[in-house]
Design a protein around this motif. Structure first.
Motif, PDB file in Angstrom:
ATOM      1  N   CYS A 118       0.836  -1.205   0.000  1.00  8.65           N
ATOM      2  CA  CYS A 118       0.000   0.000   0.000  1.00  8.65           C
ATOM      3  C   CYS A 118       0.865   1.247   0.000  1.00  8.65           C
ATOM      4  N   CYS A 119       1.940   1.223   0.728  1.00  6.72           N
ATOM      5  CA  CYS A 119       2.830   2.383   0.793  1.00  6.72           C
ATOM      6  C   CYS A 119       3.468   2.627  -0.565  1.00  6.72           C
ATOM      7  N   CYS A 120       3.899   1.594  -1.223  1.00  3.58           N
ATOM      8  CA  CYS A 120       4.557   1.738  -2.517  1.00  3.58           C
ATOM      9  C   CYS A 120       3.566   2.143  -3.604  1.00  3.58           C
ATOM     10  N   CYS A 121       2.372   1.631  -3.556  1.00  2.60           N
ATOM     11  CA  CYS A 121       1.399   1.892  -4.613  1.00  2.60           C
ATOM     12  C   CYS A 121       0.692   3.222  -4.438  1.00  2.60           C
ATOM     13  N   SER A 122       0.543   3.713  -3.227  1.00  3.68           N
ATOM     14  CA  SER A 122      -0.242   4.931  -3.028  1.00  3.68           C
ATOM     15  C   SER A 122       0.540   6.193  -3.365  1.00  3.68           C
ATOM     16  N   CYS A 123       1.847   6.189  -3.183  1.00  2.66           N
ATOM     17  CA  CYS A 123       2.594   7.422  -3.424  1.00  2.66           C
ATOM     18  C   CYS A 123       3.151   7.485  -4.844  1.00  2.66           C
ATOM     19  N   CYS A 124       3.319   6.377  -5.497  1.00  5.68           N
ATOM     20  CA  CYS A 124       3.892   6.371  -6.841  1.00  5.68           C
ATOM     21  C   CYS A 124       3.064   5.469  -7.744  1.00  5.68           C
ATOM     22  N   GLY A 125       3.083   5.787  -9.005  1.00  2.00           N
ATOM     23  CA  GLY A 125       2.445   4.921  -9.977  1.00  2.00           C
ATOM     24  C   GLY A 125       3.362   3.758 -10.291  1.00  2.00           C
ATOM     25  N   CYS A 126       2.979   2.954 -11.216  1.00  2.00           N
ATOM     26  CA  CYS A 126       3.794   1.784 -11.570  1.00  2.00           C
ATOM     27  C   CYS A 126       5.105   2.194 -12.230  1.00  2.00           C
ATOM     28  N   ASP A 127       5.129   3.360 -12.874  1.00  2.00           N
ATOM     29  CA  ASP A 127       6.345   3.791 -13.565  1.00  2.00           C
ATOM     30  C   ASP A 127       7.308   4.558 -12.667  1.00  2.00           C
ATOM     31  N   GLY A 128       6.962   4.731 -11.382  1.00  2.00           N
ATOM     32  CA  GLY A 128       7.858   5.377 -10.441  1.00  2.00           C
ATOM     33  C   GLY A 128       7.637   6.862 -10.291  1.00  2.00           C
ATOM     34  N   ARG A 129       6.781   7.459 -11.113  1.00  2.00           N
ATOM     35  CA  ARG A 129       6.496   8.882 -10.990  1.00  2.00           C
ATOM     36  C   ARG A 129       5.388   9.087  -9.962  1.00  2.00           C
ATOM     37  N   PRO A 130       5.375  10.245  -9.318  1.00  2.00           N
ATOM     38  CA  PRO A 130       4.311  10.505  -8.335  1.00  2.00           C
ATOM     39  C   PRO A 130       2.937  10.505  -8.991  1.00  2.00           C
ATOM     40  N   ASP A 131       1.961  10.053  -8.253  1.00  2.00           N
ATOM     41  CA  ASP A 131       0.585   9.999  -8.731  1.00  2.00           C
ATOM     42  C   ASP A 131       0.005  11.417  -8.738  1.00  2.00           C
ATOM     43  N   PRO A 132      -0.437  11.935  -9.887  1.00  2.00           N
ATOM     44  CA  PRO A 132      -0.933  13.316  -9.926  1.00  2.00           C
ATOM     45  C   PRO A 132      -2.237  13.503  -9.155  1.00  2.00           C
ATOM     46  N   ARG A 133      -2.973  12.454  -8.885  1.00  2.00           N
ATOM     47  CA  ARG A 133      -4.219  12.574  -8.134  1.00  2.00           C
ATOM     48  C   ARG A 133      -3.975  12.833  -6.668  1.00  2.00           C
ATOM     49  N   ARG A 134      -2.795  12.536  -6.187  1.00  2.00           N
ATOM     50  CA  ARG A 134      -2.469  12.674  -4.765  1.00  2.00           C
ATOM     51  C   ARG A 134      -1.680  13.962  -4.545  1.00  2.00           C
ATOM     52  N   LYS A 135      -2.341  15.091  -4.585  1.00  2.00           N
ATOM     53  CA  LYS A 135      -1.672  16.368  -4.354  1.00  2.00           C
ATOM     54  C   LYS A 135      -1.701  16.678  -2.865  1.00  2.00           C
ATOM     55  N   LYS A 136      -0.581  17.192  -2.385  1.00  2.00           N
ATOM     56  CA  LYS A 136      -0.492  17.539  -0.975  1.00  2.00           C
ATOM     57  C   LYS A 136      -1.002  18.967  -0.796  1.00  2.00           C
ATOM     58  N   SER A 137      -1.805  19.176   0.204  1.00  2.00           N
ATOM     59  CA  SER A 137      -2.301  20.522   0.496  1.00  2.00           C
ATOM     60  C   SER A 137      -1.486  21.108   1.627  1.00  2.00           C
ATOM     61  N   GLN A 138      -1.125  22.353   1.475  1.00  2.00           N
ATOM     62  CA  GLN A 138      -0.348  23.033   2.513  1.00  2.00           C
ATOM     63  C   GLN A 138      -1.311  23.720   3.466  1.00  2.00           C
ATOM     64  N   VAL A 139      -1.019  23.612   4.728  1.00  2.00           N
ATOM     65  CA  VAL A 139      -1.853  24.220   5.758  1.00  2.00           C
ATOM     66  C   VAL A 139      -1.070  25.366   6.364  1.00  2.00           C
ATOM     67  N   SER A 140      -1.691  26.534   6.376  1.00  2.00           N
ATOM     68  CA  SER A 140      -1.018  27.694   6.979  1.00  2.00           C
ATOM     69  C   SER A 140      -1.566  27.898   8.384  1.00  2.00           C
ATOM     70  N   PRO A 141      -0.766  28.488   9.269  1.00  2.00           N
ATOM     71  CA  PRO A 141      -1.229  28.689  10.643  1.00  2.00           C
ATOM     72  C   PRO A 141      -2.372  29.692  10.692  1.00  2.00           C
ATOM     73  N   ALA A 142      -3.277  29.502  11.632  1.00  2.00           N
ATOM     74  CA  ALA A 142      -4.415  30.391  11.786  1.00  2.00           C
ATOM     75  C   ALA A 142      -3.953  31.708  12.405  1.00  2.00           C
ATOM     76  N   ALA A 143      -4.545  32.808  11.932  1.00  2.00           N
ATOM     77  CA  ALA A 143      -4.192  34.131  12.451  1.00  2.00           C
ATOM     78  C   ALA A 143      -4.923  34.362  13.774  1.00  2.00           C
ATOM     79  N   HIS A 144      -4.197  34.817  14.777  1.00  2.00           N
ATOM     80  CA  HIS A 144      -4.801  35.120  16.085  1.00  2.00           C
ATOM     81  C   HIS A 144      -5.233  36.565  16.109  1.00  2.00           C
TER      82      HIS A 144
END
Length: 82
Positions: free
Chosen positions: A55-81
């Motif tokens: 699961c770890c190998c298949c979820s982060c990369c496709g079969c050809d070794g490139r990252p899966d474009p469907r799995r984009k990481k979202s950046q979280v910014s700190p909340a303003a006080h």
């Protein structure tokens, strides 16, 4: 630990395991159940390890070794006080 001593240790464990298997038909029911529980635990750990690795190998990369474009990481910014 050198590779020779590791191989000897694995061989000794294997021989003990085979000896237990040979004595199993003559063993008491408690020994059979306890041996089955230990064997089931070992098999479960191995299966879960294989599943986790696959699961770890298949979820982060496709079969050809490139990252899966469907799995984009979202950046979280700190909340303003205020």
């Amino acid at each position: 630990m050198s590779s020779e001593s590791f191989l000897k240790e694995v061989q000794a464990i294997g021989e003990k395991f085979l000896l237990k298997l040979q004595k199993l038909p003559k063993a008491e029911p408690v020994e059979i159940v306890s041996f089955s529980v230990v064997l089931l635990f070992i098999v479960t750990v191995l299966v879960l390890t294989i599943i986790a690795c696959s699961c770890c190998c298949c979820s982060c990369c496709g079969c050809d070794g490139r990252p899966d474009p469907r799995r984009k990481k979202s950046q979280v910014s700190p909340a303003a006080h205020s």
